[in-house]
Design a protein around this motif. Sequence first.
Motif, PDB file in Angstrom:
ATOM      1  N   UNK A  11      45.995  38.761  32.661  1.00  0.00           N
ATOM      2  CA  UNK A  11      46.196  39.231  33.899  1.00  0.00           C
ATOM      3  C   UNK A  11      44.957  39.421  34.942  1.00  0.00           C
ATOM      4  N   UNK A  12      45.159  39.969  36.574  1.00  0.00           N
ATOM      5  CA  UNK A  12      44.522  40.220  37.077  1.00  0.00           C
ATOM      6  C   UNK A  12      43.033  40.968  37.384  1.00  0.00           C
ATOM      7  N   UNK A  43      44.165  35.787  36.258  1.00  0.00           N
ATOM      8  CA  UNK A  43      42.777  36.697  35.837  1.00  0.00           C
ATOM      9  C   UNK A  43      41.961  36.588  37.029  1.00  0.00           C
ATOM     10  N   UNK A  44      42.016  35.995  37.969  1.00  0.00           N
ATOM     11  CA  UNK A  44      41.676  35.683  39.356  1.00  0.00           C
ATOM     12  C   UNK A  44      41.767  35.875  40.472  1.00  0.00           C
ATOM     13  N   UNK A  45      43.161  35.393  40.672  1.00  0.00           N
ATOM     14  CA  UNK A  45      44.144  35.172  41.481  1.00  0.00           C
ATOM     15  C   UNK A  45      45.752  36.386  41.023  1.00  0.00           C
ATOM     16  N   UNK A  46      45.568  36.843  39.670  1.00  0.00           N
ATOM     17  CA  UNK A  46      47.324  37.947  40.594  1.00  0.00           C
ATOM     18  C   UNK A  46      48.478  36.472  40.205  1.00  0.00           C
ATOM     19  N   UNK A  87      34.705  43.872  35.899  1.00  0.00           N
ATOM     20  CA  UNK A  87      35.270  43.471  36.773  1.00  0.00           C
ATOM     21  C   UNK A  87      36.483  43.866  35.809  1.00  0.00           C
ATOM     22  N   UNK A  88      36.787  44.462  34.924  1.00  0.00           N
ATOM     23  CA  UNK A  88      38.069  44.863  34.525  1.00  0.00           C
ATOM     24  C   UNK A  88      37.939  45.718  32.768  1.00  0.00           C
ATOM     25  N   UNK A  89      38.124  46.815  32.894  1.00  0.00           N
ATOM     26  CA  UNK A  89      37.990  47.752  31.748  1.00  0.00           C
ATOM     27  C   UNK A  89      39.587  47.963  31.743  1.00  0.00           C
ATOM     28  N   UNK A  90      39.694  48.666  29.506  1.00  0.00           N
ATOM     29  CA  UNK A  90      41.053  48.799  29.375  1.00  0.00           C
ATOM     30  C   UNK A  90      41.862  48.099  29.311  1.00  0.00           C
ATOM     31  N   UNK A  91      41.989  46.224  29.555  1.00  0.00           N
ATOM     32  CA  UNK A  91      42.791  45.254  29.778  1.00  0.00           C
ATOM     33  C   UNK A  91      42.551  44.652  29.169  1.00  0.00           C
ATOM     34  N   UNK A  92      42.458  44.321  27.721  1.00  0.00           N
ATOM     35  CA  UNK A  92      43.356  43.749  26.995  1.00  0.00           C
ATOM     36  C   UNK A  92      43.280  44.733  25.288  1.00  0.00           C
ATOM     37  N   UNK A  93      42.163  45.031  25.097  1.00  0.00           N
ATOM     38  CA  UNK A  93      41.895  46.026  23.778  1.00  0.00           C
ATOM     39  C   UNK A  93      41.840  47.959  24.446  1.00  0.00           C
TER      40      UNK A  93
END
Length: 227
Positions: A164-165, A148-151, A70-76
């Motif tokens: 973050x979304x 994180x889901x709806x922004x 669902x995400x990558x390079x988001x928090x680290x």
Amino acid sequence: MYKFCPHCGKPFVEVSEPRPLDLVTRAHSSITWAQVGEWSDRHEASKHFEIGDEISDTLKNGEEVVFVVVGKDVYQPGDVIFSLKDCLKDTHDMNTEWTNAGGWTASGMRQYLNTEVVELLPDDLRAIIKPRALQGGFDSLWLFSEMEIFGDEDWTEKDADRGVQMPYFKRKGSRVKGLGKDGPASDWWERSPSATISSGFCYVGSSGGASNNGASSSYGVAFGFCV
């Protein structure tokens, strides 16, 4: 034999042979969690996945699940965030009582995920999960926030560590989850406490919209984790 997780210090069973996994991705035809762990240790796991890539696996109780990126390079840098594509087959409450006091940190759901559910993960997957810092603690498994889901935040306010979304959730259809793999569409919990009622938490409706309800209601559980 037992080894100890370098991230959280908890013991796990060392897997003698890497297990091949059923992977739906544009980059690789086969993969193992051990391989993902090596990429993660080098902070380059995100180079090997695209948003929406799926890995099928089986929990220790025999339940078949699909994990989706669902995400990558988001928090680290280099991190990859997975979610259950559908909910676990069994619903669960956020708290046994109608309260959101203490938010996610004090919730029964947090304890449930990080004591009972985490024990159901295959050992090779559990060994590579990087606990996430949330509201003063570290969680191997967690629920996604409304942000994180709806922004955006419709039902919560000043949600701690809201994040973050996730790119995957920008499409409404990706927010619709079944109860169990290929099960009927279900409401599913978020970790964000409701700002309108002191007894509630936010959740995603079965059609992919935002809502909130009392903490002791029993809804779908779609946890996330990071590698």
